[in-house]
Motif scaffolding. Structure first.
Motif, mmCIF file in Angstrom:
data_model
loop_
_atom_site.group_PDB
_atom_site.id
_atom_site.type_symbol
_atom_site.label_atom_id
_atom_site.label_comp_id
_atom_site.label_asym_id
_atom_site.label_seq_id
_atom_site.Cartn_x
_atom_site.Cartn_y
_atom_site.Cartn_z
ATOM 1 N N GLY A 207 0.869 -1.260 0.031
ATOM 2 C CA GLY A 207 0.012 -0.010 0.246
ATOM 3 C C GLY A 207 0.960 1.260 -0.051
ATOM 4 O O GLY A 207 0.415 2.392 -0.501
ATOM 5 N N PHE A 208 2.029 1.134 0.621
ATOM 6 C CA PHE A 208 2.643 2.604 0.673
ATOM 7 C C PHE A 208 3.259 3.140 -0.606
ATOM 8 O O PHE A 208 3.724 4.321 -0.967
ATOM 9 N N LYS A 209 3.092 2.066 -1.842
ATOM 10 C CA LYS A 209 3.413 2.727 -3.053
ATOM 11 C C LYS A 209 2.216 3.606 -3.648
ATOM 12 O O LYS A 209 2.559 4.573 -4.471
ATOM 13 N N GLY A 210 1.079 3.520 -2.964
ATOM 14 C CA GLY A 210 -0.003 4.256 -3.413
ATOM 15 C C GLY A 210 -0.124 5.593 -2.716
ATOM 16 O O GLY A 210 -0.692 5.882 -1.884
ATOM 17 N N ILE A 211 0.936 6.424 -3.468
ATOM 18 C CA ILE A 211 1.154 7.874 -3.128
ATOM 19 C C ILE A 211 -0.325 8.722 -3.002
ATOM 20 O O ILE A 211 -1.060 8.528 -3.935
ATOM 21 N N LYS A 212 -0.363 9.722 -1.793
ATOM 22 C CA LYS A 212 -1.389 10.389 -1.978
ATOM 23 C C LYS A 212 -1.507 11.827 -1.994
ATOM 24 O O LYS A 212 -0.416 12.309 -2.008
ATOM 25 N N SER A 213 -2.576 12.506 -2.492
ATOM 26 C CA SER A 213 -2.696 14.093 -2.473
ATOM 27 C C SER A 213 -1.221 14.406 -3.454
ATOM 28 O O SER A 213 -0.504 15.143 -2.957
ATOM 29 N N ILE A 214 -1.418 13.999 -4.430
ATOM 30 C CA ILE A 214 -0.560 14.174 -5.422
ATOM 31 C C ILE A 214 -0.320 15.614 -6.114
ATOM 32 O O ILE A 214 -1.225 16.092 -6.450
ATOM 33 N N VAL A 215 0.989 16.277 -6.163
ATOM 34 C CA VAL A 215 0.953 17.480 -6.581
ATOM 35 C C VAL A 215 2.270 17.737 -7.775
ATOM 36 O O VAL A 215 2.211 18.633 -8.565
ATOM 37 N N ALA A 216 2.816 16.362 -7.932
ATOM 38 C CA ALA A 216 3.703 16.561 -8.950
ATOM 39 C C ALA A 216 4.171 15.301 -9.485
ATOM 40 O O ALA A 216 3.946 14.105 -8.778
ATOM 41 N N ILE A 217 4.129 15.038 -11.071
ATOM 42 C CA ILE A 217 4.561 13.747 -11.581
ATOM 43 C C ILE A 217 5.543 14.056 -12.536
ATOM 44 O O ILE A 217 5.457 15.044 -13.392
ATOM 45 N N HIS A 218 6.793 13.483 -12.452
ATOM 46 C CA HIS A 218 8.006 13.793 -13.247
ATOM 47 C C HIS A 218 8.341 12.357 -13.942
ATOM 48 O O HIS A 218 8.530 11.493 -13.314
ATOM 49 N N PHE A 219 8.683 12.608 -15.278
ATOM 50 C CA PHE A 219 9.221 11.372 -15.975
ATOM 51 C C PHE A 219 10.932 11.554 -15.688
ATOM 52 O O PHE A 219 11.396 12.531 -15.801
ATOM 53 N N THR A 220 11.560 10.407 -15.452
ATOM 54 C CA THR A 220 13.092 10.510 -15.101
ATOM 55 C C THR A 220 13.731 9.305 -15.663
ATOM 56 O O THR A 220 13.142 8.471 -16.123
#
Lengths: 293, 215
Positions: A207-220
């Protein structure tokens, strides 16, 4: 009604959500059930799903998030898209959600702490969102960031983890049809304690992979750092695939307790990839899952 | 009422009821009596409540001697055996919940747990060390063992350390509570060391390390 309407109705949802977060205080979302992604198991109750949470931004107790997350302002909300992609920038939540049709999926969720739930999420495939931003050939990973605002998130004033919370997926994991961005559950807008307004759901991972309240998504291009791995690298890996054969250093992962089940039947065996092995085992075919836990 | 009567008819029954209350509340929660619930993860709730109650009672047991000295109330020692036995009772409950409800009596898994999981090993050793103490808690055993009884019952000091360590090691991230317990146990054991240094053996004034039934 699809995601386009969510921005509007969500306002009512969060305003009313200031009181006790009963189901009726949250705005309804219409989302047809996607029959291909429905775990045929008893669903965990709305009450349990919304009162038993790990969301350290609001405290480390299971009941803390419900108590402390009600004042979180989820509108206006924006998400920054960046990194190795053709289209980048800062977008309002409404812009992020607009083109996507919402659907309901019933997924098992297995926490690394040995408990599990069955949750009817409302959301859309992460892949559909990522494609809009045209990731380049250098985009090997996707990194996510939670809001960092200690005034709204009292847990961030403590040093349990490094803030903000960060997570990441390999690009093929992120593009997998099972990987969901959730905006609701039980046919209603996502309660704050469950990661409103936008959270990740990766049902074959802890479950901890399921990040909450997302404000940024970056391709790396490189594997991004992830919060629990930074906190205890020998206990929490980047991959964190549910695996009954690979124990946590301090406890066995062979079994789990189903939340809401009776006292005498709560414990059940944990399945490889949380029961999604047929869909995702191929992603890890040549990997030693003991090493890459 | 004499002191003996007061303890027999008032203080001991009161402590008995107080120490039994967490078990009664858990029972009510398990069977939904009086609207009580154990929450979303009832097995975890039982494990945690039994464990923490055992730890609380263990700390209370260790508080009796210092308190009776500092407050000059030697009669307090009459309560110590009951507190110690209740601590043992909650440890047994804790272990039973783990064996039956959490691990479903899966023998192989339990053996692997005790052998491989340091925090479970610690808890198990603490439980084993408690067994001889509970078995020799009667007036008759005290008399039979004489001076050896006291040496044997000093095992409660390592047991307290193991118990706190067991709690500390199983916590995921927020170790505030285990550290508070560690502080309390350090204080209680430290007082004994300090007291001994002053060349007044802790237990000499009031006899053995468990409350004598009658004085």
């Amino acid at each position: 009604m699809g995601a386009a309407a969510l921005g509007a109705v969500g306002v009512a949802g969060t305003a009313a959500g200031k009181a006790m977060p009963e189901a009726t205080a949250l705005a309804k979302l219409r989302a047809p059930r996607n029959a291909r992604f429905v775990a045929d198991e008893t669903q965990t109750s709305f009450e349990d799903i919304t009162s038993y949470n790990n969301f350290y931004e609001f405290g480390t107790g299971k009941a803390d998030p419900q108590r402390n997350a009600q004042a979180l302002r989820t509108r206006p909300w924006s998400v920054t898209i960046g990194g190795e992609a053709g289209v980048t920038g800062r977008y309002t939540l409404e812009d992020i959600l607009k083109p996507h049709a919402l659907e309901e999926r019933v997924y098992r969720m297995r926490c690394v702490e040995r408990w599990s739930m069955v949750i009817p999420w409302v959301g859309f495939p992460l892949a559909d969102l990522l494609r809009r931003f045209q990731p380049t050939s250098k985009a090997k990973y996707v990194a996510f960031t939670t809001l960092h605002d200690p005034r709204q998130m009292p847990g961030q004033r403590a040093g349990w983890l490094e803030w903000p919370y960060v997570e990441g997926l390999r690009i093929d994991e992120a593009m997998h049809p099972l990987t969901l961005l959730a905006v609701g559950l039980y046919g209603r807008v996502l309660p704050n304690q469950n990661g409103a307004p936008l959270r990740l759901v990766v049902p074959w991972k802890y479950g901890f992979k399921g990040i909450k309240s997302i404000v940024a998504i970056h391709f790396t291009e490189r594997q991004p750092p992830t919060s629990w791995n930074l906190a205890a690298p020998d206990e929490y890996g980047f991959y964190a695939n549910v695996n009954p054969a690979v124990d946590h250093p301090r406890w066995s992962q062979a079994s789990e307790r189903r939340i809401g089940a009776s006292l005498f039947s709560a414990t059940r065996p944990t399945l490889p990839f949380n029961g999604y092995a047929a869909d995702v085992a191929g992603l890890y075919r040549s990997m030693d899952l003991r090493r890459w836990f | 009422m004499t002191v003996t009567q007061r303890y027999r008819w008032l203080w001991k029954p009161l402590v008995f009821v107080a120490a039994l209350t967490p078990a009664l509340l858990m029972l009510a929660g398990a069977f939904g009596i009086a609207g009580r619930r154990l929450g979303a993860d009832p097995v975890e709730a039982l494990l945690l409540t039994c464990g923490k109650t055992a730890l609380n009672l263990l700390c209370l047991t260790l508080t009796v001697t210092p308190l009776s000295k500092l407050a000059r109330l030697p009669q307090l020692l009459r309560l110590r055996r009951m507190l110690g036995l209740f601590a043992f009772f909650y440890v047994l409950l804790h272990f039973t919940v783990y064996l039956v409800l959490d691990r479903g009596l899966d023998g192989a898994m339990i053996v692997a747990d005790v052998a491989k999981r340091p925090y479970i090993t610690l808890g198990f050793v603490a439980l084993l060390l408690l067994l001889p103490l509970a078995a020799t808690s009667t007036q008759r055993m005290m008399r039979r063992l004489g001076r050896r009884w006291q040496s044997l019952h000093r095992l409660v000091y390592p047991i307290a350390i193991l118990a706190v360590w067991h709690y500390y090691w199983q916590v995921k991230r927020d170790v505030t509570e285990p550290l508070i317990y560690a502080g309390i146990v350090a204080l209680l054991l430290g007082w004994r060391l300090w007291h001994r240094r002053r060349r007044t053996p802790v237990t000499s004034t009031y006899g053995s390390a468990t409350a004598p039934e009658r004085t």
